[in-house]
Each structure stands twice: as structure tokens, then as C-alpha cells.
Design a protein around this motif. Structure first.
Motif, PDB file in Angstrom:
ATOM      1  N   TYR A  32     -74.810 -23.058  42.033  1.00 37.43           N
ATOM      2  CA  TYR A  32     -75.608 -22.066  42.948  1.00 37.43           C
ATOM      3  C   TYR A  32     -75.249 -22.261  44.238  1.00 37.43           C
ATOM      4  CZ  TYR A  32     -79.085 -19.484  45.418  1.00 37.43           C
ATOM      5  OH  TYR A  32     -79.750 -18.560  46.443  1.00 37.43           O
ATOM      6  N   ILE A  33     -75.232 -23.399  44.725  1.00 37.72           N
ATOM      7  CA  ILE A  33     -75.183 -23.894  46.016  1.00 37.72           C
ATOM      8  C   ILE A  33     -73.634 -23.647  46.561  1.00 37.72           C
ATOM      9  CG2 ILE A  33     -75.080 -26.004  47.671  1.00 37.72           C
ATOM     10  CD1 ILE A  33     -77.373 -27.132  46.075  1.00 37.72           C
ATOM     11  N   ARG A  34     -72.833 -24.167  45.381  1.00 33.86           N
ATOM     12  CA  ARG A  34     -71.408 -24.022  45.800  1.00 33.86           C
ATOM     13  C   ARG A  34     -70.990 -22.224  46.117  1.00 33.86           C
ATOM     14  NH1 ARG A  34     -68.264 -28.290  45.765  1.00 33.86           N
ATOM     15  NH2 ARG A  34     -69.089 -30.202  44.571  1.00 33.86           N
ATOM     16  N   LYS A  35     -71.527 -21.606  45.310  1.00 38.00           N
ATOM     17  CA  LYS A  35     -71.439 -20.085  45.041  1.00 38.00           C
ATOM     18  C   LYS A  35     -72.061 -19.469  46.244  1.00 38.00           C
ATOM     19  CE  LYS A  35     -70.789 -19.361  40.173  1.00 38.00           C
ATOM     20  NZ  LYS A  35     -71.164 -18.615  38.964  1.00 38.00           N
ATOM     21  N   LEU A  36     -73.176 -20.000  46.783  1.00 39.73           N
ATOM     22  CA  LEU A  36     -73.703 -19.397  47.980  1.00 39.73           C
ATOM     23  C   LEU A  36     -72.610 -19.890  49.136  1.00 39.73           C
ATOM     24  CD1 LEU A  36     -76.070 -17.895  49.027  1.00 39.73           C
ATOM     25  CD2 LEU A  36     -77.357 -20.055  49.280  1.00 39.73           C
ATOM     26  N   ALA A  37     -72.534 -21.044  49.297  1.00 36.71           N
ATOM     27  CA  ALA A  37     -71.613 -21.280  50.550  1.00 36.71           C
ATOM     28  C   ALA A  37     -70.170 -20.837  50.305  1.00 36.71           C
ATOM     29  CB  ALA A  37     -71.273 -22.819  50.163  1.00 36.71           C
ATOM     30  N   SER A  38     -69.691 -20.282  49.244  1.00 37.02           N
ATOM     31  CA  SER A  38     -68.264 -19.485  48.980  1.00 37.02           C
ATOM     32  C   SER A  38     -68.666 -18.091  49.440  1.00 37.02           C
ATOM     33  CB  SER A  38     -67.917 -19.720  47.822  1.00 37.02           C
ATOM     34  OG  SER A  38     -66.580 -19.153  47.427  1.00 37.02           O
ATOM     35  N   ALA A  79     -76.183 -22.066  59.554  1.00 39.10           N
ATOM     36  CA  ALA A  79     -75.675 -20.772  59.639  1.00 39.10           C
ATOM     37  C   ALA A  79     -76.747 -19.714  59.448  1.00 39.10           C
ATOM     38  CB  ALA A  79     -74.419 -20.447  58.628  1.00 39.10           C
ATOM     39  N   GLY A  80     -77.889 -20.055  58.857  1.00 38.33           N
ATOM     40  CA  GLY A  80     -78.865 -19.116  58.926  1.00 38.33           C
ATOM     41  C   GLY A  80     -79.132 -18.493  57.553  1.00 38.33           C
ATOM     42  N   HIS A  81     -78.386 -18.964  56.562  1.00 36.16           N
ATOM     43  CA  HIS A  81     -78.549 -18.483  55.043  1.00 36.16           C
ATOM     44  C   HIS A  81     -79.707 -18.965  54.289  1.00 36.16           C
ATOM     45  CE1 HIS A  81     -74.944 -15.930  55.864  1.00 36.16           C
ATOM     46  NE2 HIS A  81     -74.331 -17.359  56.393  1.00 36.16           N
ATOM     47  N   LEU A  82     -80.039 -20.217  55.000  1.00 36.98           N
ATOM     48  CA  LEU A  82     -81.224 -20.961  54.214  1.00 36.98           C
ATOM     49  C   LEU A  82     -82.262 -21.331  55.326  1.00 36.98           C
ATOM     50  CD1 LEU A  82     -79.575 -23.438  51.745  1.00 36.98           C
ATOM     51  CD2 LEU A  82     -80.708 -21.435  51.227  1.00 36.98           C
ATOM     52  N   SER A  83     -83.566 -21.168  54.970  1.00 36.03           N
ATOM     53  CA  SER A  83     -84.627 -21.503  55.653  1.00 36.03           C
ATOM     54  C   SER A  83     -84.648 -23.263  55.458  1.00 36.03           C
ATOM     55  CB  SER A  83     -85.993 -21.176  55.380  1.00 36.03           C
ATOM     56  OG  SER A  83     -86.477 -21.267  54.226  1.00 36.03           O
ATOM     57  N   HIS A  89     -86.094 -27.511  49.006  1.00 33.90           N
ATOM     58  CA  HIS A  89     -86.335 -27.043  47.589  1.00 33.90           C
ATOM     59  C   HIS A  89     -85.107 -27.502  46.902  1.00 33.90           C
ATOM     60  CE1 HIS A  89     -87.859 -25.182  44.018  1.00 33.90           C
ATOM     61  NE2 HIS A  89     -86.657 -24.456  44.211  1.00 33.90           N
ATOM     62  N   LEU A  90     -83.753 -26.849  47.507  1.00 31.77           N
ATOM     63  CA  LEU A  90     -82.572 -26.900  46.638  1.00 31.77           C
ATOM     64  C   LEU A  90     -82.026 -28.176  46.614  1.00 31.77           C
ATOM     65  CD1 LEU A  90     -80.638 -23.648  47.934  1.00 31.77           C
ATOM     66  CD2 LEU A  90     -81.569 -24.147  45.620  1.00 31.77           C
ATOM     67  N   GLN A  91     -82.296 -29.046  47.637  1.00 29.22           N
ATOM     68  CA  GLN A  91     -81.790 -30.512  47.622  1.00 29.22           C
ATOM     69  C   GLN A  91     -82.535 -31.532  46.735  1.00 29.22           C
ATOM     70  OE1 GLN A  91     -82.130 -32.947  51.216  1.00 29.22           O
ATOM     71  NE2 GLN A  91     -80.517 -34.112  50.718  1.00 29.22           N
ATOM     72  N   ALA A  92     -83.701 -31.235  46.802  1.00 29.47           N
ATOM     73  CA  ALA A  92     -84.615 -31.885  45.692  1.00 29.47           C
ATOM     74  C   ALA A  92     -84.227 -31.231  44.330  1.00 29.47           C
ATOM     75  CB  ALA A  92     -86.156 -31.626  45.918  1.00 29.47           C
ATOM     76  N   LYS A  93     -84.053 -30.109  43.974  1.00 26.65           N
ATOM     77  CA  LYS A  93     -83.770 -29.739  42.735  1.00 26.65           C
ATOM     78  C   LYS A  93     -82.250 -29.980  42.402  1.00 26.65           C
ATOM     79  CE  LYS A  93     -83.466 -25.445  39.847  1.00 26.65           C
ATOM     80  NZ  LYS A  93     -83.661 -23.853  39.967  1.00 26.65           N
TER      81      LYS A  93
END
Length: 100
Positions: A32-38, A79-83, A89-93
């Protein structure tokens, strides 16, 4: 500090990250993180403050190194795409899934 107004946090040119710590498995959060960044064409570009923080951490005898996925999270947040709470939350997951 607010870094949202700074330049050079996003790039449309390939992956410029240096080699980081390796991890064994790839889970759904990493995907999910890689796709979001892409999708947003975001990469992590270290700042002078990042280099300073790394030096202070090293001098304090702490070995804290972010891997490529964690750096992508920082890039997405800058870049303003995540608070900040979303990043945490995503890092912990991600870390729970990557844990051997």
C-alpha cells in the motif's frame, strides 16, 4: 516545524534512495505504501536536518536506521499526502508485518 513549504520533497525522477536495511517479507501495508508513493510520484530526499538528526543519533550511540519503506512514509508526509497520525499508524502496521 512545518516543512510543507520547502522544495525538493517530491521528485518525478526514479528512486534516489540509498541502500537501506533489508527486510525479509513484503506485506500488504508495504505494498500500500509503495503504491501510494508511486501514485503521487513521491520519493524521500534527505534534508540537512535529516543528516543532522542521523549524526546526533549516531553520536548518542543509538542505531536507528529507517528502511526504504519508512523513508517513503516520510516523503509522503512531507509532500502533504499523509498526516502525522497517518504516518505513525502506517509505520506501526508496517513494522508489525515486517517483524520476523
Amino acid at each position: 516545524m512545518d516543512f510543507q513549504g520547502e522544495e525538493c520533497y517530491i521528485s518525478t525522477e526514479g528512486n534516489i534512495m540509498s541502500a537501506r536495511l533489508q527486510h525479509v517479507t513484503s506485506g500488504p501495508t508495504e505494498t500500500y505504501i509503495r503504491k501510494l508513493a508511486s501514485r503521487h510520484q513521491v520519493v524521500f530526499i534527505p534534508t540537512e536536518l535529516d543528516a543532522f538528526a542521523q549524526d546526533v543519533t549516531r553520536l548518542a550511540a543509538d542505531d536507528v536506521r529507517l528502511d526504504e519503506v519508512e523513508c517513503l512514509l516520510l516523503g509522503l508526509q512531507r509532500a502533504g499526502h499523509l498526516s502525522r497520525p497517518e504516518l505513525i499508524h502506517l509505520q506501526a502496521k508496517y513494522l508489525r508485518e515486517a517483524k520476523p
